[in-house]
Design a protein around this motif. Structure first.
Motif, short mmCIF file in Angstrom:
data_model
loop_
_atom_site.label_atom_id
_atom_site.label_comp_id
_atom_site.label_asym_id
_atom_site.label_seq_id
_atom_site.Cartn_x
_atom_site.Cartn_y
_atom_site.Cartn_z
N LYS A 108 -2.18 -11.46 10.06
CA LYS A 108 -1.61 -10.98 11.33
C LYS A 108 -0.11 -10.70 11.25
N GLN A 109 0.52 -11.00 10.12
CA GLN A 109 1.97 -10.85 10.03
C GLN A 109 2.43 -9.40 10.03
N ASP A 110 3.52 -9.15 10.76
CA ASP A 110 4.09 -7.81 10.78
C ASP A 110 5.40 -7.76 9.99
N ASP A 111 5.92 -8.92 9.61
CA ASP A 111 7.18 -9.00 8.88
C ASP A 111 6.85 -9.27 7.40
N LEU A 112 7.37 -8.43 6.51
CA LEU A 112 7.02 -8.57 5.09
C LEU A 112 7.45 -9.91 4.51
N LYS A 113 8.61 -10.41 4.95
CA LYS A 113 9.07 -11.69 4.42
C LYS A 113 8.16 -12.84 4.87
N ARG A 114 7.78 -12.81 6.13
CA ARG A 114 6.90 -13.87 6.63
C ARG A 114 5.50 -13.73 6.01
N PHE A 115 5.11 -12.48 5.76
CA PHE A 115 3.84 -12.24 5.06
C PHE A 115 3.84 -12.94 3.70
N ALA A 116 4.92 -12.72 2.94
CA ALA A 116 5.01 -13.32 1.60
C ALA A 116 5.07 -14.84 1.70
N ALA A 117 5.75 -15.35 2.74
CA ALA A 117 5.86 -16.81 2.91
C ALA A 117 4.48 -17.44 3.13
N TYR A 118 3.68 -16.85 4.03
CA TYR A 118 2.35 -17.42 4.31
C TYR A 118 1.40 -17.24 3.13
N SER A 119 1.55 -16.12 2.42
CA SER A 119 0.74 -15.93 1.21
C SER A 119 1.06 -17.03 0.20
N SER A 120 2.34 -17.36 0.08
CA SER A 120 2.76 -18.41 -0.85
C SER A 120 2.21 -19.77 -0.42
N ALA A 151 -2.30 -9.10 -8.88
CA ALA A 151 -2.06 -10.45 -9.41
C ALA A 151 -2.11 -11.47 -8.28
N ASN A 152 -1.62 -11.07 -7.11
CA ASN A 152 -1.61 -11.98 -5.95
C ASN A 152 -3.02 -12.33 -5.51
N ILE A 153 -3.97 -11.41 -5.72
CA ILE A 153 -5.35 -11.73 -5.36
C ILE A 153 -6.18 -12.13 -6.59
N ALA A 154 -5.46 -12.36 -7.70
CA ALA A 154 -6.06 -12.95 -8.91
C ALA A 154 -7.18 -12.10 -9.51
N VAL A 188 -7.94 -9.46 1.70
CA VAL A 188 -7.78 -8.77 2.99
C VAL A 188 -6.31 -8.60 3.34
N TYR A 189 -5.54 -9.73 3.31
CA TYR A 189 -4.14 -9.60 3.77
C TYR A 189 -3.29 -8.81 2.78
N THR A 190 -3.57 -8.93 1.48
CA THR A 190 -2.74 -8.22 0.50
C THR A 190 -3.03 -6.71 0.54
N LEU A 191 -4.30 -6.35 0.48
CA LEU A 191 -4.65 -4.92 0.47
C LEU A 191 -4.32 -4.26 1.80
N ILE A 230 3.21 1.82 -7.77
CA ILE A 230 2.39 1.35 -8.90
C ILE A 230 2.74 -0.10 -9.23
N MET A 231 4.04 -0.37 -9.26
CA MET A 231 4.50 -1.74 -9.58
C MET A 231 3.95 -2.72 -8.53
N LEU A 232 4.07 -2.35 -7.26
CA LEU A 232 3.61 -3.25 -6.18
C LEU A 232 2.11 -3.47 -6.23
N VAL A 233 1.37 -2.41 -6.55
CA VAL A 233 -0.09 -2.55 -6.59
C VAL A 233 -0.50 -3.55 -7.68
N VAL A 234 0.17 -3.50 -8.82
CA VAL A 234 -0.14 -4.46 -9.89
C VAL A 234 0.18 -5.89 -9.44
N ILE A 235 1.35 -6.05 -8.80
CA ILE A 235 1.73 -7.38 -8.30
C ILE A 235 0.73 -7.84 -7.23
N ALA A 236 0.29 -6.91 -6.40
CA ALA A 236 -0.71 -7.25 -5.36
C ALA A 236 -2.02 -7.69 -6.01
#
Lengths: 376, 115
Positions: free
Chosen positions: A184-196, A271-274, A311-314, A263-269
């Motif tokens: 539900k996050q709209d802020d990228l920083k808060r998105f990364a925080a909750y993902s972490s 990795a984020n979803i393993a 779901v949240y990363t893609l 491209i760089m972000l998609v690879v990191i994404a």
């Protein structure tokens, strides 16, 4: 920044409880000043919250250290000892172990953070300067997990086995809760925080299974999470620096203007979803295997986080990078050579550990063996 | 190379400490950033060296113990075991990456920020 790095190094090498506490504070104190002086508009409130949480945790740990110290055996020159061996061999009755367990665990849980001790994190990440956020999320949260592995588990094995279900239960709740909020996050920083928070929760749950395969997975994931989250923060920082916003709803179509960054972000994404061949795959696989050995229901609920992470990363990738340009993102340019270089380093590490993680298992196998001897 | 007096854990702690203190005195923005980056790379070099040491099983340079406050049983005791080695490596890799990624950011009193 450099003094904070020294504190972090000290935390990871100290084998004396007083020295560990000293470095723990040395790592944290510079961050208070960095956030409060160079942070965003709401930096004072965020730093105050961060200070209250971490200071409370530190005090609890200090009380725990003093109490445990007073129950260590005498040495030839002193009545008690702060040495790690003395702390690992301390003789406490079950009631004392239970109390000490919670004093240390809350201190470490705040730093990780795991649910329900996590509320300082999104505010602090949002308001800190980018470099400080990267240090906090990439390295400093590992202090809590490291504290559990190096100090808590060997000191109070009986209490660990008594409260393992409570801690794993909290961690699993935290994984699902943080994943749902990330969606539900709209802020990228808060998105990364909750993902972490979700990823750290899985590591915490895996540690408390005290299964060999789970701990091996945690070890490699400690490293991988740091690399992946720093990569994600670099991309967020690049977007915010160029466009001045980090609201997901205000972005879109970045891929048209910045294909290399995408491209760089998609690879990191990935990795984020393993995904397989990325660094997080092997670690998460082993942690889930350990959870499965411990309790199939925990594994099932935590496993739900894999779907939620996708779901949240893609969803974020889709909304920020694809679709049509808007007036704001139409002005975006692709990343510079310097930025390509640094993101390439992150990508190389993602693929290297993803394809060949064996050296990391070799490094940590003796530590795991020693740790688990306390539980046999 | 390393004996009982200077060990790898010493270098991992004291390179950033000394570099941080020196950074306070570098008033130029670019100078303090370049110096901090250099220090971060030096720390990374030491961390990579710790992996080579562990391969050769030369534990002599990886542990150190000095009786710091001996009457209360506190010591300056440091050691690099497997978990420590992995996390010091993560720390050592992260800082140069972060410094390069944010190199163009400008801060008020850059030297204090970097220190």
């Amino acid at each position: 920044m450099l003094l904070s790095q020294a504190g972090l190094m000290g935390v990871f090498v100290a084998t004396d409880a007083l020295l560990f506490y000293f470095f723990w504070e040395l790592a944290l104190i510079p961050v208070y000043f960095l956030c409060s002086r160079w942070g965003g508009e709401r930096r004072i409130q965020a730093t105050f919250k961060f200070f209250v949480y971490t200071f409370a945790g530190s005090l609890l740990m200090l009380v725990g250290i003093i109490y445990t110290y007073l129950h260590t055996a005498a040495t030839p020159v002193s009545d008690h000892s702060f040495a790690m061996q003395a702390f690992h061999g301390v003789l406490l009755n079950p009631v004392q172990q239970n109390w000490m367990f919670w004093l240390f665990f809350i201190a470490f849980a705040i730093k990780m953070p795991v649910f329900p001790f996590h509320t300082w994190q999104p505010d602090t990440y949002e308001q800190s300067p980018a470099a400080v956020t990267m240090v906090l999320s990439g390295v400093m949260v590992k202090m809590g997990l490291f504290g559990v592995i190096r100090w808590l588990l060997p000191m109070f094995p009986q209490a660990v086995m008594k409260f393992d279900n409570v801690v794993i239960g909290l961690s699993v709740v935290g994984i699902i809760y943080a994943s749902l909020i990330a969606i539900k996050q709209d802020d990228l920083k808060r998105f990364a925080a909750y993902s972490s928070i979700a990823h750290i929760g899985l590591m915490c749950a895996a540690i408390f299974t005290t299964k060999t395969i789970a701990l091996e997975g945690v070890m490699v994931q400690l490293f991988n999470h740091g690399i992946n989250i720093i990569g994600l923060w670099i991309v967020i920082e690049l977007i915010e620096k160029q466009l001045g916003v980090r609201k997901i709803s205000q972005l879109g179509g970045v891929a048209h203007r910045a294909p290399v960054l995408t491209i760089m972000l998609v690879v990191i994404a990935f990795a984020n979803i393993a995904l397989p061949l990325t660094n997080a795959f092997i670690g998460e696989f082993m942690m889930f295997a350990g959870l499965f050995q411990f309790n199939i229901w925990y594994a099932a609920f935590a496993g739900f986080s894999i779907i939620l992470a996708a779901v949240y990363t893609l969803n974020m990738v889709q909304k920020v990078f694809y679709g049509e340009n808007n007036d704001l993102t139409a002005s975006m340019t692709d990343i510079s050579l310097n930025e390509k270089f640094i993101l390439s380093v992150v990508l190389v590490l993602i693929f290297f550990v993803g394809v060949y993680p064996q050296p990391f298992f070799e490094i940590t196998k003796d530590s795991i063996y020693f740790l688990l001897t306390r539980f046999r | 190379m390393f004996g009982n007096s200077i060990t790898i854990p010493h270098l991992l702690i004291f390179i950033p400490v000394l570099a941080g203190i020196l950074t306070f005195f570098i008033k130029s923005q670019s100078g303090s950033k370049a110096w901090s980056l250099f220090a971060a790379f030096a720390t990374l070099g030491v961390s990579v060296l710790s992996l080579v040491y562990s391969k050769n099983n030369e534990l002599n340079g990886l542990t150190y113990n000095y009786e710091w406050l001996k009457y209360i049983g506190a010591s300056f005791s440091v050691s690099l075991d497997g978990v420590g080695r992995l996390l010091t490596l993560l720390t050592a890799i992260s800082f140069p990456v972060i410094f390069i990624a944010t190199y163009k950011n400008s801060y008020k009193n850059t030297n204090v920020f970097m220190a």
